[in-house]
Write a protein that holds these residues in place. Structure first.
Motif, PDB file in Angstrom:
ATOM      1  N   ARG A   1     -22.840  25.124 -44.873  1.00  0.00           N
ATOM      2  CA  ARG A   1     -22.543  25.806 -43.617  1.00  0.00           C
ATOM      3  C   ARG A   1     -21.200  26.529 -43.683  1.00  0.00           C
ATOM      4  O   ARG A   1     -20.974  27.509 -42.967  1.00  0.00           O
ATOM      5  CB  ARG A   1     -22.531  24.790 -42.464  1.00  0.00           C
TER       6      ARG A   1
ATOM      7  N   SER B   1     -27.356  23.522 -48.701  1.00  0.00           N
ATOM      8  CA  SER B   1     -27.529  22.357 -47.828  1.00  0.00           C
ATOM      9  C   SER B   1     -28.567  22.711 -46.761  1.00  0.00           C
ATOM     10  O   SER B   1     -28.913  23.885 -46.581  1.00  0.00           O
ATOM     11  CB  SER B   1     -26.207  22.011 -47.142  1.00  0.00           C
ATOM     12  N   ARG B   2     -29.024  21.686 -46.060  1.00  0.00           N
ATOM     13  CA  ARG B   2     -30.007  21.959 -45.008  1.00  0.00           C
ATOM     14  C   ARG B   2     -29.394  22.794 -43.889  1.00  0.00           C
ATOM     15  O   ARG B   2     -30.063  23.658 -43.316  1.00  0.00           O
ATOM     16  CB  ARG B   2     -30.544  20.636 -44.454  1.00  0.00           C
TER      17      ARG B   2
ATOM     18  N   GLN C   1     -33.255  24.325 -50.658  1.00  0.00           N
ATOM     19  CA  GLN C   1     -32.628  23.148 -50.049  1.00  0.00           C
ATOM     20  C   GLN C   1     -32.593  21.946 -51.001  1.00  0.00           C
ATOM     21  O   GLN C   1     -33.594  21.569 -51.585  1.00  0.00           O
ATOM     22  CB  GLN C   1     -33.366  22.744 -48.781  1.00  0.00           C
ATOM     23  N   VAL C   2     -31.402  21.379 -51.119  1.00  0.00           N
ATOM     24  CA  VAL C   2     -31.204  20.186 -51.943  1.00  0.00           C
ATOM     25  C   VAL C   2     -30.998  19.007 -51.003  1.00  0.00           C
ATOM     26  O   VAL C   2     -30.247  19.115 -50.041  1.00  0.00           O
ATOM     27  CB  VAL C   2     -29.957  20.358 -52.848  1.00  0.00           C
ATOM     28  N   GLY C   3     -31.670  17.890 -51.285  1.00  0.00           N
ATOM     29  CA  GLY C   3     -31.424  16.703 -50.474  1.00  0.00           C
ATOM     30  C   GLY C   3     -32.681  15.920 -50.185  1.00  0.00           C
ATOM     31  O   GLY C   3     -33.741  16.176 -50.753  1.00  0.00           O
ATOM     32  N   GLN C   4     -32.527  14.996 -49.258  1.00  0.00           N
ATOM     33  CA  GLN C   4     -33.602  14.066 -48.896  1.00  0.00           C
ATOM     34  C   GLN C   4     -34.895  14.798 -48.549  1.00  0.00           C
ATOM     35  O   GLN C   4     -35.972  14.400 -48.954  1.00  0.00           O
ATOM     36  CB  GLN C   4     -33.145  13.243 -47.695  1.00  0.00           C
ATOM     37  N   THR C   5     -34.774  15.880 -47.779  1.00  0.00           N
ATOM     38  CA  THR C   5     -35.976  16.621 -47.391  1.00  0.00           C
ATOM     39  C   THR C   5     -36.082  17.935 -48.155  1.00  0.00           C
ATOM     40  O   THR C   5     -36.863  18.800 -47.793  1.00  0.00           O
ATOM     41  CB  THR C   5     -35.982  16.882 -45.866  1.00  0.00           C
TER      42      THR C   5
ATOM     43  N   GLY D   1     -18.359  24.420 -49.584  1.00  0.00           N
ATOM     44  CA  GLY D   1     -18.564  24.417 -48.129  1.00  0.00           C
ATOM     45  C   GLY D   1     -19.663  23.474 -47.692  1.00  0.00           C
ATOM     46  O   GLY D   1     -20.356  23.727 -46.719  1.00  0.00           O
TER      47      GLY D   1
ATOM     48  N   SER E   1     -20.319  19.430 -46.650  1.00  0.00           N
ATOM     49  CA  SER E   1     -19.518  18.260 -46.259  1.00  0.00           C
ATOM     50  C   SER E   1     -19.863  17.022 -47.082  1.00  0.00           C
ATOM     51  O   SER E   1     -19.008  16.181 -47.341  1.00  0.00           O
ATOM     52  CB  SER E   1     -19.713  17.964 -44.770  1.00  0.00           C
TER      53      SER E   1
ATOM     54  N   GLN F   1     -27.774  12.636 -46.503  1.00  0.00           N
ATOM     55  CA  GLN F   1     -29.070  13.259 -46.804  1.00  0.00           C
ATOM     56  C   GLN F   1     -28.924  14.341 -47.866  1.00  0.00           C
ATOM     57  O   GLN F   1     -29.870  14.634 -48.578  1.00  0.00           O
ATOM     58  CB  GLN F   1     -29.675  13.869 -45.537  1.00  0.00           C
ATOM     59  N   HIS F   2     -27.767  14.945 -47.963  1.00  0.00           N
ATOM     60  CA  HIS F   2     -27.538  15.916 -49.034  1.00  0.00           C
ATOM     61  C   HIS F   2     -27.283  15.177 -50.356  1.00  0.00           C
ATOM     62  O   HIS F   2     -27.867  15.513 -51.381  1.00  0.00           O
ATOM     63  CB  HIS F   2     -26.365  16.847 -48.701  1.00  0.00           C
TER      64      HIS F   2
ATOM     65  N   ASN G   1     -13.865  22.369 -50.830  1.00  0.00           N
ATOM     66  CA  ASN G   1     -13.958  22.177 -49.386  1.00  0.00           C
ATOM     67  C   ASN G   1     -12.553  22.241 -48.802  1.00  0.00           C
ATOM     68  O   ASN G   1     -11.599  21.755 -49.419  1.00  0.00           O
ATOM     69  CB  ASN G   1     -14.610  20.816 -49.072  1.00  0.00           C
TER      70      ASN G   1
ATOM     71  N   ASP H   1      -9.752  27.051 -49.294  1.00  0.00           N
ATOM     72  CA  ASP H   1     -10.693  27.948 -48.626  1.00  0.00           C
ATOM     73  C   ASP H   1     -11.650  28.530 -49.670  1.00  0.00           C
ATOM     74  O   ASP H   1     -11.226  29.210 -50.605  1.00  0.00           O
ATOM     75  CB  ASP H   1      -9.885  29.066 -47.939  1.00  0.00           C
ATOM     76  N   LEU H   2     -12.937  28.262 -49.480  1.00  0.00           N
ATOM     77  CA  LEU H   2     -13.912  28.703 -50.486  1.00  0.00           C
ATOM     78  C   LEU H   2     -13.948  30.215 -50.639  1.00  0.00           C
ATOM     79  O   LEU H   2     -14.243  30.722 -51.723  1.00  0.00           O
ATOM     80  CB  LEU H   2     -15.309  28.146 -50.164  1.00  0.00           C
TER      81      LEU H   2
HETATM   82  P1  FAD Z   1     -21.473  20.743 -42.476  1.00  0.00           P
HETATM   83  O1  FAD Z   1     -21.673  19.271 -42.403  1.00  0.00           O
HETATM   84  O2  FAD Z   1     -21.242  21.487 -41.236  1.00  0.00           O
HETATM   85  O3  FAD Z   1     -20.283  20.966 -43.480  1.00  0.00           O
HETATM   86  C1  FAD Z   1     -19.686  22.213 -43.734  1.00  0.00           C
HETATM   87  C2  FAD Z   1     -18.510  21.940 -44.635  1.00  0.00           C
HETATM   88  O4  FAD Z   1     -17.920  23.182 -45.017  1.00  0.00           O
HETATM   89  C3  FAD Z   1     -17.388  21.130 -43.970  1.00  0.00           C
HETATM   90  O5  FAD Z   1     -17.086  20.017 -44.791  1.00  0.00           O
HETATM   91  C4  FAD Z   1     -16.211  22.087 -43.904  1.00  0.00           C
HETATM   92  O6  FAD Z   1     -14.968  21.434 -44.113  1.00  0.00           O
HETATM   93  C5  FAD Z   1     -16.524  23.032 -45.024  1.00  0.00           C
HETATM   94  N1  FAD Z   1     -15.947  24.363 -44.834  1.00  0.00           N
HETATM   95  C6  FAD Z   1     -16.053  25.163 -43.749  1.00  0.00           C
HETATM   96  N2  FAD Z   1     -15.422  26.328 -43.979  1.00  0.00           N
HETATM   97  C7  FAD Z   1     -14.907  26.257 -45.217  1.00  0.00           C
HETATM   98  C8  FAD Z   1     -14.150  27.162 -46.023  1.00  0.00           C
HETATM   99  N3  FAD Z   1     -13.791  28.382 -45.573  1.00  0.00           N
HETATM  100  N4  FAD Z   1     -13.787  26.767 -47.261  1.00  0.00           N
HETATM  101  C9  FAD Z   1     -14.122  25.531 -47.729  1.00  0.00           C
HETATM  102  N5  FAD Z   1     -14.848  24.657 -47.025  1.00  0.00           N
HETATM  103  C10 FAD Z   1     -15.239  25.021 -45.780  1.00  0.00           C
HETATM  104  N6  FAD Z   1     -29.067  17.990 -45.427  1.00  0.00           N
HETATM  105  C11 FAD Z   1     -29.211  18.507 -46.656  1.00  0.00           C
HETATM  106  O7  FAD Z   1     -28.331  19.165 -47.172  1.00  0.00           O
HETATM  107  N7  FAD Z   1     -30.378  18.299 -47.337  1.00  0.00           N
HETATM  108  C12 FAD Z   1     -31.417  17.584 -46.858  1.00  0.00           C
HETATM  109  O8  FAD Z   1     -32.448  17.478 -47.529  1.00  0.00           O
HETATM  110  C13 FAD Z   1     -31.281  17.018 -45.570  1.00  0.00           C
HETATM  111  N8  FAD Z   1     -32.259  16.261 -45.044  1.00  0.00           N
HETATM  112  C14 FAD Z   1     -32.067  15.665 -43.808  1.00  0.00           C
HETATM  113  C15 FAD Z   1     -33.040  14.809 -43.309  1.00  0.00           C
HETATM  114  C16 FAD Z   1     -32.836  14.191 -42.095  1.00  0.00           C
HETATM  115  C17 FAD Z   1     -33.902  13.250 -41.588  1.00  0.00           C
HETATM  116  C18 FAD Z   1     -31.653  14.424 -41.364  1.00  0.00           C
HETATM  117  C19 FAD Z   1     -31.424  13.744 -40.056  1.00  0.00           C
HETATM  118  C20 FAD Z   1     -30.706  15.283 -41.852  1.00  0.00           C
HETATM  119  C21 FAD Z   1     -30.873  15.926 -43.069  1.00  0.00           C
HETATM  120  N9  FAD Z   1     -29.912  16.780 -43.602  1.00  0.00           N
HETATM  121  C22 FAD Z   1     -30.073  17.273 -44.866  1.00  0.00           C
HETATM  122  C23 FAD Z   1     -28.774  17.258 -42.801  1.00  0.00           C
HETATM  123  C24 FAD Z   1     -27.458  16.561 -43.075  1.00  0.00           C
HETATM  124  O9  FAD Z   1     -27.369  15.405 -42.264  1.00  0.00           O
HETATM  125  C25 FAD Z   1     -26.274  17.478 -42.781  1.00  0.00           C
HETATM  126  O10 FAD Z   1     -26.358  17.922 -41.441  1.00  0.00           O
HETATM  127  C26 FAD Z   1     -26.190  18.718 -43.677  1.00  0.00           C
HETATM  128  O11 FAD Z   1     -26.293  18.333 -45.021  1.00  0.00           O
HETATM  129  C27 FAD Z   1     -24.865  19.403 -43.445  1.00  0.00           C
HETATM  130  O12 FAD Z   1     -24.796  20.579 -44.196  1.00  0.00           O
HETATM  131  P2  FAD Z   1     -23.377  21.190 -44.607  1.00  0.00           P
HETATM  132  O13 FAD Z   1     -22.637  20.202 -45.421  1.00  0.00           O
HETATM  133  O14 FAD Z   1     -23.634  22.515 -45.212  1.00  0.00           O
HETATM  134  O15 FAD Z   1     -22.721  21.460 -43.202  1.00  0.00           O
END
Ligand code: FAD
Length: 334
Positions: free
Chosen positions: A224, A250-251, A264-268, A281, A283, A287-288, A302, A320-321
């Motif tokens: 994200r 990520s999801r 998509q990489v992860g549980q689902t 970027g 977290s 699940q990831h 990150n 900052d990525l």
């Molecule tokens: P976020 O958690 O929002 O993290 C974004 C990260 O980016 C933060 O750590 C932030 O510090 C960093 N960031 C922001 N801006 C910058 C920048 N400019 N430079 C550097 N860093 C920055 N998720 C998966 O990935 N795969 C799955 O298969 C999966 N299956 C799921 C199944 C279920 C049943 C459930 C409930 C959830 C599932 N999820 C899955 C979702 C998971 O719980 C998280 O919501 C998701 O992985 C978060 O994605 P993210 O890390 O990209 O986003």
């Protein structure tokens, strides 16, 4: 489960190994075996005993079956040529497989834990009236298997007393099949030619010149933190090109439309275990992590030093990525 001391166990295992006979269900697309097929064979070989490959589809006797016959350690390859099985539709394929399992008298049936294996084997298990054992990552002995549960947060050891064990295997846990040097015999399987109400209509596949995400030795994934599809492509594609890597996501990135579902990489999503996994970027939600924590080297970029991804990372960069990834890409190009 009682603990068996080594000597008794070895005697028991060696006696049973002689009786083991495993059918590895091989998935093919356009006459080529998939990597999940190789994992099924790797797991079958780990069990010990004789291993037979099974492949079905259009013209497979002159394509996928020939490829399978060259794999070291396969005793024979059972092939069924019929276009009805070409796309591996479980409704058509399950009765076919059940007839071949019964005629071959196998003790174990193994397929990869791919969409094909996940759709097919539970039906086969139901038709055989045995339990399905899914997504195993290790084999303890001929009736005891290890599988992750709760997105990899707990490890379950399951023991089955069923006469036929029907198992899918996690690809990243079973590898290293030698694809040359074998000379298995190709024999005709039985074809029940069962009537099916399910028919293949069409498919819409994501095409990419990049390495396949599930099998690539290097993967760069964005989360994200990439903020938009435009930024995801602008930042991640040059990095992937510089490393010769597959792209993952990520999801949250997929749900926000930054990247295709298939990434998509992860549980689902997909399970990957490359030599290098670089997360930018992301977290590091459990699940990831469930889909990538077996990677050999994990690198993370990150801006949040507290991000949980750093707990599993071998190499971490807090920053900052949008600044760090292009800088890294330039250095890699040199
Ligand atoms: P976020 O958690 O929002 O993290 C974004 C990260 O980016 C933060 O750590 C932030 O510090 C960093 N960031 C922001 N801006 C910058 C920048 N400019 N430079 C550097 N860093 C920055 N998720 C998966 O990935 N795969 C799955 O298969 C999966 N299956 C799921 C199944 C279920 C049943 C459930 C409930 C959830 C599932 N999820 C899955 C979702 C998971 O719980 C998280 O919501 C998701 O992985 C978060 O994605 P993210 O890390 O990209 O986003």
């Amino acid at each position: 489960q009682p603990h068996l001391s080594r000597p008794i166990f070895d005697v028991r295992l060696s006696a049973l190994t002689r009786l083991l006979s495993t059918l590895a269900v091989l998935e093919q697309r356009d006459g080529k075996l998939s990597s999940a097929s190789l994992s099924a064979i790797a797991a079958a070989q780990k069990l010990g005993g004789s291993v037979t490959g099974f492949v079905a589809g259009d013209g497979v006797k002159s394509s996928a079956a020939v490829e399978a016959a060259k794999i070291k350690g396969l005793e024979k390859v059972v092939a069924v040529e019929n276009a009805a099985y070409e796309k591996g539709l479980p409704e058509n394929y399950a009765p076919l497989l059940v007839d071949n399992i019964k005629s071959g008298g196998y003790t174990h049936v193994i397929a990869g834990h791919s969409a094909f294996g996940k759709g097919l084997l539970p039906r086969v298990a139901a038709l055989l009236d045995v339990q399905q054992i899914s997504d195993i990552t290790a084999i303890e002995n001929e009736d005891t298997f290890v599988r992750p549960i709760y997105a990899g947060n707990a490890i379950l050891t399951v023991q089955s007393e069923d006469p036929i064990k029907v198992i899918t295997v996690r690809g990243t846990a079973f590898q290293g099949v030698e694809t040359e040097g074998g000379s298995a015999e190709i024999v005709d399987g039985v074809d029940p030619k069962a009537e099916s109400i399910t028919e293949w209509v069409s498919e819409d596949l994501a095409k990419s010149d990049r390495p396949d995400l599930a099998t690539a030795s290097r993967v760069v994934s964005g989360g994200r933190g990439l903020k938009s599809k435009e930024e995801f492509d602008r930042v991640m594609i040059p990095l992937a090109d510089a490393l010769g890597a597959a792209i993952g996501a990520s999801r949250a990135a997929v749900d926000s439309g930054y990247a295709d579902n298939s990434l998509q990489v992860g549980q689902t999503g997909k399970n990957v275990a490359p030599q290098l996994y670089l997360a930018a970027g992301i977290s590091g939600a459990i699940q990831h992590l469930a889909g990538m924590k077996d990677s050999k080297v994990i690198a993370a970029i990150n801006k949040d030093p507290e991000a949980p991804i750093f707990q599993v990372a071998d190499v971490g960069l807090v920053g900052d990525l949008f600044e760090k990834v292009p800088e890294l890409t330039e250095k890699l190009k040199k």
